[in-house]
Write an enzyme that holds these catalytic residues in place. Structure first.
Site: not given
Ligand code: XMP
Length: 599
Positions: A54, A81-82, A167, A169, A225, A371
């Protein structure tokens, strides 16, 4: 599907929160995002809890409010992280602003931990932080470190509470999925029972319920999209109930508007209307250079034109919903979740659309997806590879790639000198450019100057240098490398806005690059290849063009692409043939600290 077999992600405002949830779904486990204040009863109905990153500091007054029982529910917790800083701060450790901020890659050295099962002792991870854990809480051990961060991983094995400063992810962290998989399966004991087929079925039912007896008027840019969105609505509702409108803003790629219509007709979609609105857009953007102002005007006008067209067709707004192919990054980068910071207002998030959404007049069936998930869904719906694999193109189109200026910005000469001193350590010369672009650093939006470096096209050296410059100088978020001419002797910021002449200039340069990208077989390897026009006259020869090819997976993070020198040389020559162009540069900044687009 067992409802309790899920992982809950608590959203502390990271740009990557949804990505995290998606990664867990990729592992085949359902994941849901909740506010950090979520009720303990709700949280207990899960296999594990992940605390996202965050933009705030845990020790400040405006830190994000959360449910303190998270740590005493006897459910495994992973803080990122945060999230790691929150664990340390809350359980009796200490978090402070570090001496060195870390953005980008760092080499991690690990110790034994359930989270690192099956991993090598050293690998690359993706960092984006200023604060760090300085002292561990009782019961915790340090499990990994980098050069600038002693506690890059922490754990209280007994209570199953884990923290990572980096991170896992994002796709640029090596073994990120393996770490998440270790957490989800070995530590939390979740089971695989989730997939895109499930999503398609669930979403089709939801669409039918939301639309009820109405019809859908879909705003169609013609990109991946909106095309997948059309196919999905078609499948859920049947074709007669959908009309599509393509607004030609004048900022589409060369010949793009025509192509869109032809391609969709091939797919059997015939109810397509095209609104020619080029003049309206140029008029509305006269004298504007601030990126957010440009974006808001474009987004607002877009919907005005659509509503006018709806009226022209005698469709009344009571029986027609507006459809949009909004995907998740559009929402999150606009600051669409409770704790996240606004990076850019995407065109389909203009204030007027937000009001319509609140009134229930808009349907956006892809707004939880990234995406690559949209592409997967497109394939599942039977769309051809050529259509599904096209490069993403932003709704506001070339308008956000034509930088504008009132000609008044000055580059700070003192700062320029300092940056140049740093650049010489890598064998480059640096010049501060008198133009700003948008970036994302530590989960927050930045609007800062770019730096031009002159020297060899040595990608490893350029990567080091660009990371050094953006980490060392607060007012810089982007670095470009000069490709041609060899030296810049003069730079003059011009008073220049959006005009037909400048749009045509960029359209031509962009078309030439895209043609080479296709011819050289780079379409799949490169995620996206924006071409940017700068309102700076170089060597009294003309405006600057920046090439911005990037590798990415989901656009939330990206690396600048390393295109072979001879192909790049061909690109430069082709672009320099376009009238009014005086220099060509290559953007050598990752995201973060820069964004993919400049505005
Ligand atoms: P940034 O520049 O934020 O872009 O790194 C991330 C991705 O989003 C695209 N983009 C947009 N797409 N409407 C869109 O549909 C927009 O207003 C918009 N702005 C950026 C960008 O091209 C990249 O793929």
């Amino acid at each position: 599907m067992d409802e309790a077999n899920r992982i809950i992600v608590l959203d502390f405002g990271s740009q990557y929160t949804h990505l995290l949830a998606r990664r867990i779904r990729e592992l085949g486990v359902y994941s849901e995002i909740m506010a950090p204040t979520a009720d303990s009863e709700e949280l207990k109905n899960s296999k594990g809890i992940i605390l996202s990153g965050g933009p705030k500091s845990v020790y400040e007054k405006d830190a994000v409010a959360f449910n303190p029982e998270i740590f005493s529910l006897s459910i495994p917790v992973l803080g990122l992280c945060y999230g790691q800083q929150l664990i340390a701060h809350e359980l009796g450790g200490k978090v402070e602003l570090g001496k060195v901020r870390e953005y980008g890659n760092a080499m991690l050295r690990i110790e034994d931990s359930a989270l690192f099962e099956g991993l090598p002792r050293e690998f690359n991870v993706w960092m984006s932080h200023g604060d760090k854990v300085q002292k561990l809480p009782k019961g915790f051990e340090g499990k990994a470190g980098t050069e600038d961060c002693a506690y890059a991983a922490i754990a209280d094995v007994k209570r199953k509470i884990f923290g990572l400063q980096f991170h896992p992810e994002v796709s640029h962290t090596e073994f990120g999925m393996q770490m998440l998989s270790n957490f989800v399966f070995s530590i939390c004991g979740a089971e695989k029972d989730w997939g895109m087929e499930n999503y398609l079925e669930k979403k089709s039912v939801e669409i039918r319920a939301q639309v009820g007896g109405k019809n859908v008027f879909l705003l169609l840019s013609g990109g991946v999209d909106s095309t997948v969105c059309l196919a999905l609505l078609n499948r859920a509702l049947g074709s007669g109930r959908i009309h599509a409108l393509h607004v030609d803003t004048g900022f589409m790629r060369k010949n793009e508007s025509l192509l869109v219509k032809e391609e969709l007709e091939k797919l059997g979609v015939t109810e397509i209307h095209v609104a020619r609105a080029e003049k309206k857009f140029i008029r509305a953007l006269k004298g504007i250079y601030e990126p957010e102002e440009k974006r808001n005007i474009i987004g607002g006008l877009f919907i005005d034109v659509a509503l006018e067209e709806l009226g022209n067709l005698n469709f009344d707004t009571e029986t027609w919903l507006i459809g949009q192919g909004t995907i998740y990054p559009d929402t999150i980068e606009t600051g669409g979740t409770e704790n996240s910071n606004k990076i850019k207002t995407h065109h389909n998030r203009a204030p007027i659309i937000m009001q319509m959404i609140q009134k229930g007049r808009v349907i956006e069936p892809l707004n939880q997806l990234y995406k690559d998930e949209v592409r997967e869904l497109g394939r599942l719906l039977g769309l051809p590879e050529a259509l599904v694999n096209r490069h993403p193109f932003p709704g506001p189109g070339l308008a956000i790639r034509i930088l504008c200026s009132d000609g008044k910005q000055k580059a700070d000469a003192e700062l320029g000198k300092k940056i140049n001193t740093l650049a010489t350590t890598e064998g480059y010369e640096a010049k501060l450019l008198p133009i700003k672009s948008v970036g994302v650093q530590g989960d927050s939006r930045t609007y800062r100057n770019a730096v031009l470096v002159e020297g060899a096209l040595d990608y490893a050296a350029l990567e080091r240098l660009s990371t050094k410059i953006t980490n060392s100088f607060d007012s810089i978020n982007r670095v470009v490398c000069l490709l041609k001419p060899e030296k810049i002797n003069s730079m003059k910021l011009e008073k220049a806005y959006l005009s037909v002449e400048r749009t045509e200039r960029l359209k031509e340069a962009d078309a030439r690059i895209m043609q080479l990208v296709e011819e050289k077989g780079l379409l799949n390897e490169i995620w996206q290849f924006p071409v940017i026009l700068l309102p700076i006259d170089f060597n009294k020869k003309g405006e600057g063009i920046v090439l911005r090819p990037v590798y990415s997976k989901e656009a939330m993070t990206a690396k600048f692409a390393r295109i072979g020198e001879s192909i790049l040389g061909e690109m430069v020559e082709k672009v320099l043939e376009v009238k009014g162009i005086g220099a060509v540069m290559l953007d050598v900044t990752h995201k973060p600290p820069a964004t993919i687009e400049w505005e």
